[in-house]
Design a protein around this motif. Structure first.
Motif, PDB file in Angstrom:
ATOM      1  N   ARG A 249      44.526  48.229 -58.624  1.00 29.15           N
ATOM      2  CA  ARG A 249      44.475  47.853 -57.212  1.00 29.15           C
ATOM      3  C   ARG A 249      43.489  46.694 -57.001  1.00 29.15           C
ATOM      4  NH1 ARG A 249      45.399  50.794 -52.375  1.00 29.15           N
ATOM      5  NH2 ARG A 249      45.745  52.662 -53.628  1.00 29.15           N
ATOM      6  N   SER A 250      42.333  46.791 -57.668  1.00 30.11           N
ATOM      7  CA  SER A 250      41.305  45.756 -57.481  1.00 30.11           C
ATOM      8  C   SER A 250      41.689  44.425 -58.121  1.00 30.11           C
ATOM      9  CB  SER A 250      39.969  46.241 -58.059  1.00 30.11           C
ATOM     10  OG  SER A 250      40.052  46.404 -59.468  1.00 30.11           O
ATOM     11  N   SER A 251      42.597  44.455 -59.114  1.00 25.09           N
ATOM     12  CA  SER A 251      42.993  43.208 -59.778  1.00 25.09           C
ATOM     13  C   SER A 251      44.235  42.583 -59.172  1.00 25.09           C
ATOM     14  CB  SER A 251      43.243  43.470 -61.269  1.00 25.09           C
ATOM     15  OG  SER A 251      44.379  44.306 -61.451  1.00 25.09           O
ATOM     16  N   ALA A 252      44.916  43.290 -58.281  1.00 23.53           N
ATOM     17  CA  ALA A 252      46.194  42.815 -57.740  1.00 23.53           C
ATOM     18  C   ALA A 252      46.043  41.484 -57.016  1.00 23.53           C
ATOM     19  CB  ALA A 252      46.789  43.865 -56.805  1.00 23.53           C
ATOM     20  N   GLU A 253      45.001  41.354 -56.193  1.00 27.68           N
ATOM     21  CA  GLU A 253      44.800  40.116 -55.441  1.00 27.68           C
ATOM     22  C   GLU A 253      44.574  38.936 -56.375  1.00 27.68           C
ATOM     23  OE1 GLU A 253      44.744  37.892 -51.990  1.00 27.68           O
ATOM     24  OE2 GLU A 253      45.163  40.030 -52.200  1.00 27.68           O
ATOM     25  N   SER A 254      43.917  39.182 -57.513  1.00 24.52           N
ATOM     26  CA  SER A 254      43.685  38.104 -58.475  1.00 24.52           C
ATOM     27  C   SER A 254      44.997  37.637 -59.101  1.00 24.52           C
ATOM     28  CB  SER A 254      42.726  38.576 -59.575  1.00 24.52           C
ATOM     29  OG  SER A 254      41.448  38.874 -59.043  1.00 24.52           O
ATOM     30  N   PHE A 255      45.915  38.563 -59.350  1.00 18.37           N
ATOM     31  CA  PHE A 255      47.222  38.160 -59.869  1.00 18.37           C
ATOM     32  C   PHE A 255      47.954  37.293 -58.842  1.00 18.37           C
ATOM     33  CE2 PHE A 255      46.658  41.709 -62.880  1.00 18.37           C
ATOM     34  CZ  PHE A 255      47.092  41.101 -64.039  1.00 18.37           C
ATOM     35  N   ARG A 256      47.864  37.681 -57.568  1.00 16.32           N
ATOM     36  CA  ARG A 256      48.473  36.850 -56.524  1.00 16.32           C
ATOM     37  C   ARG A 256      47.857  35.466 -56.509  1.00 16.32           C
ATOM     38  NH1 ARG A 256      46.562  34.960 -51.891  1.00 16.32           N
ATOM     39  NH2 ARG A 256      48.070  34.295 -50.306  1.00 16.32           N
TER      40      ARG A 256
END
Length: 622
Positions: A249-256
């Motif tokens: 969940r915490s890494s999802a924004e970084s993938f975006r």
């Protein structure tokens, strides 16, 4: 709205691992066969991912091709397995979820282990059945070998206009195992017609994001990422992953932020991981511009990598310009090394060019040849030639072993496949054989370019001189020479033969190898008794002794001393014949009886000096 239209406007969530869940249920065989025998399990997993928020699910067909199914004896079920897999996925998907037909890579760290023509045939068969069942797109995933992915992508693009997702897997962030920079690889895939390009497997979120930071947004295609949950752990005989959903969940924004439009999971991921991705990116719009923060890591090319200077003149160079004698003295089976070092010292004084040490020959446990090689080099000044068998070490162990040899200044190696463990004194032990001798030669020569087995930068080049084994004691020497030619193409610098026991065989070998520029050390071994001769002839692979020689030895069956003397005289005659044809003599010491090969080494040097005008008699070891 089709898959590509959706991706042009939204970030889509893909599903996670299928095999991880099946494995957790207790399945430890062919996951793809479960499409036929346990369809309810497959449909339940699809449904779980859809309920977790997946917009795209993949069929349970990663390994449903001829090449992989034949491991389980079900290669004739390609049609039934793929057709059933698509039906199960479509039944779970309904109208609002896209179904992509998955096809996985076949090649791993050994690209040439599977011919590309075999891959083409297998791929076309699976592709046809997936297309016939009406998938919404294709997912080509877990390809370590770029040649394989480019090949199958080209085939798929010619066969269909459906969206194609093409994903590579990396051993090291930012670069493929053949050292192609990730940006270059994805650009090539886009040019070949992939609609979505990206990464999956091997790397978790941390390292996959490091790689994505080096990737420019594709010009026409979209970007995808399917990270692993974590590195796998092995406990109580089972593999498991420890990555938790909150981390995803915490890494999802970084993938975006890195431009990913299609985000799913690979090994170790579960519906909980996908639910975390979906929740974090709900209503988030995709990025259309991106600044590559980190300069693409410079790949150390072979001409730039520093290279150590070899301590000794390469044996392949020595034997080309003058007669050369090397002697095998096997490490002891017991811990008392007194006789071994006595022999090594005496042979050094005889002026041999190298002392070769086998790697647990006949799968019989002996003291490590690496440790003895280091000691004879350090304490006696003898050049060690270390045999390396593929039997006892996996790829990790082989590379570590070679790095250790290089660090210790031992750069002469003989690459062999090795006798299977079942012939030795631990018949219950396993034989590894991650690679064959061909591939081992190739990998060692790759280290000479400054690259590890997986393509990682070693920081400098090794300077290994690689010998390869040659068995002339076969029905067709012509076929054996074909193997030599193949080993030369893989990088062999010179050859060391199994022992030869007749002048006729020496002449046959010469006639069949005289076209080769790669030198050969002819193996010669003194027989010690009639029983020794019969054992070698009848029970040891790769050794055949002429009937006339066995009869000579049998004549002294009841006189051990005279039998050994006869063995010496027979070998001297073979030395005379060998030196007329070859510059390299490889003497094999039986049972640590170094006094036998010591006498033969002196004789060979004397005969070589007479034949070559006495220039060789005074030479000593380098």
């Amino acid at each position: 709205m089709n898959l590509l239209e959706k991706l042009s406007k939204e970030i889509l969530i893909a599903d996670g691992a299928m095999g991880t869940l099946l494995y957790s249920y207790g399945t430890d065989s062919c996951f793809e066969e479960l499409n036929l025998s346990h369809p309810e399990q497959i449909q339940a997993i699809h449904q779980a991912y859809i309920e977790a928020g997946a917009d795209v699910i993949q069929t349970n067909t990663y390994a449903a091709n001829y090449l992989k199914l034949q491991r389980y004896g079900i290669e004739d079920s390609v049609k039934e397995i793929n057709s059933a897999a698509v039906r199960h996925a479509k039944q779970a998907a309904g109208a609002n979820t896209f179904v992509v037909g998955t096809m996985g890579g076949n090649r791993g760290i050994k690209p040439e282990s599977i011919p590309i023509e075999d891959i083409k045939r297998s791929f076309r068969e699976q592709l046809d059945f997936l297309l016939l069942e009406g998938v919404d797109g294709l997912l080509l995933e877990t390809f370590y070998d770029l040649e394989e992915l480019e090949t199958v992508l080209t085939i798929a693009r010619k066969e269909t206009k459906l969206p194609i997702i093409a994903q590579v897997s990396l051993q090291e962030p930012g670069v493929l195992q053949n050292r192609t920079p990730i940006n270059d690889a994805l650009t090539r895939l886009e040019e070949l017609g992939a609609n979505v390009v990206g990464l999956n497997c091997r790397l978790g979120p941390y390292h996959m994001l490091l790689t994505l930071e080096q990737i420019k947004l594709p010009q026409q295609a979209f970007l995808s990422a399917y990270p692993n949950a974590s590195l796998p752990a092995y406990t109580d005989g089972k593999f498991h992953y420890v990555g938790d959903a909150d981390y995803f969940r915490s890494s999802a924004e970084s993938f975006r932020d890195q431009g990913v439009r299609l985000l799913g999971g690979c090994c170790g991921t579960t519906p909980d991981h996908i639910k975390a991705f979906a929740a974090a990116l709900k209503d988030r719009t995709p990025v259309t511009n991106k600044v590559v923060k980190f300069k693409q890591k410079e790949i150390v090319m072979k001409e730039k990598a520093p290279k150590a200077k070899p301590e000794y003149e390469p044996l392949q160079d020595i034997v080309k310009r003058r007669p050369s004698i090397i002697v095998e003295l096997d490490p002891p089976r017991k811990l008392n090394t007194k006789k071994f070092f006595e022999g090594a010292k005496a042979l050094k004084q005889a002026g041999i060019d190298a002392l070769t040490m086998a790697d647990n020959s006949l799968a019989t446990v002996r003291i490590s040849n690496e440790s003895l090689g280091y000691l004879v080099k350090k304490e006696l000044g003898v050049r060690p030639l270390i045999h390396i068998a593929c039997r006892d070490r996996n790829l990790i162990g082989l590379q570590s072993h070679l790095m250790g040899l290089y660090t210790l200044g031992m750069n002469d190696v003989l690459a062999i496949t090795g006798d299977p463990a079942r012939v030795g004194d631990f018949p219950g032990a396993s034989s590894v054989y991650d690679v064959s001798s061909f591939e081992l030669i190739q990998m060692i020569k790759q280290m000479n370019q400054g690259l590890s087995f997986s393509g990682k930068d070693l920081g400098e080049k090794t300077v290994f001189s690689v010998a390869a084994a040659f068995n002339p004691n076969v029905r067709s020497v012509e076929k054996a020479v074909k193997r030599l030619e193949k080993k030369i193409s893989y990088g062999a610098d010179y050859f060391i033969s199994q022992p030869v026991f007749s002048e006729e065989k020496l002449l046959e070998v010469y006639e069949n190898t005289k076209h080769l520029e790669t030198p050969i050390y002819i193996g010669l071994m003194p027989l010690t008794s009639s029983k020794n001769a019969e054992f070698l002839h009848n029970e040891v692979p790769g050794i055949k002794i002429a009937d006339s020689i066995r009869e000579q030895m049998f004549a002294y069956n009841n006189d051990p001393e005279q039998a050994a003397r006869e063995g010496i005289e027979i070998t001297k005659q073979l030395i005379d014949a060998a030196l007329d044809l070859f510059n390299g003599i490889y003497l094999i010491t039986p049972f640590l009886r170094y006094e036998l090969t010591l006498e033969l080494a002196h004789y060979a040097k004397e005969r070589a000096g007479i034949l070559r005008g006495n220039s060789y008699v005074e030479t000593t070891i380098y």
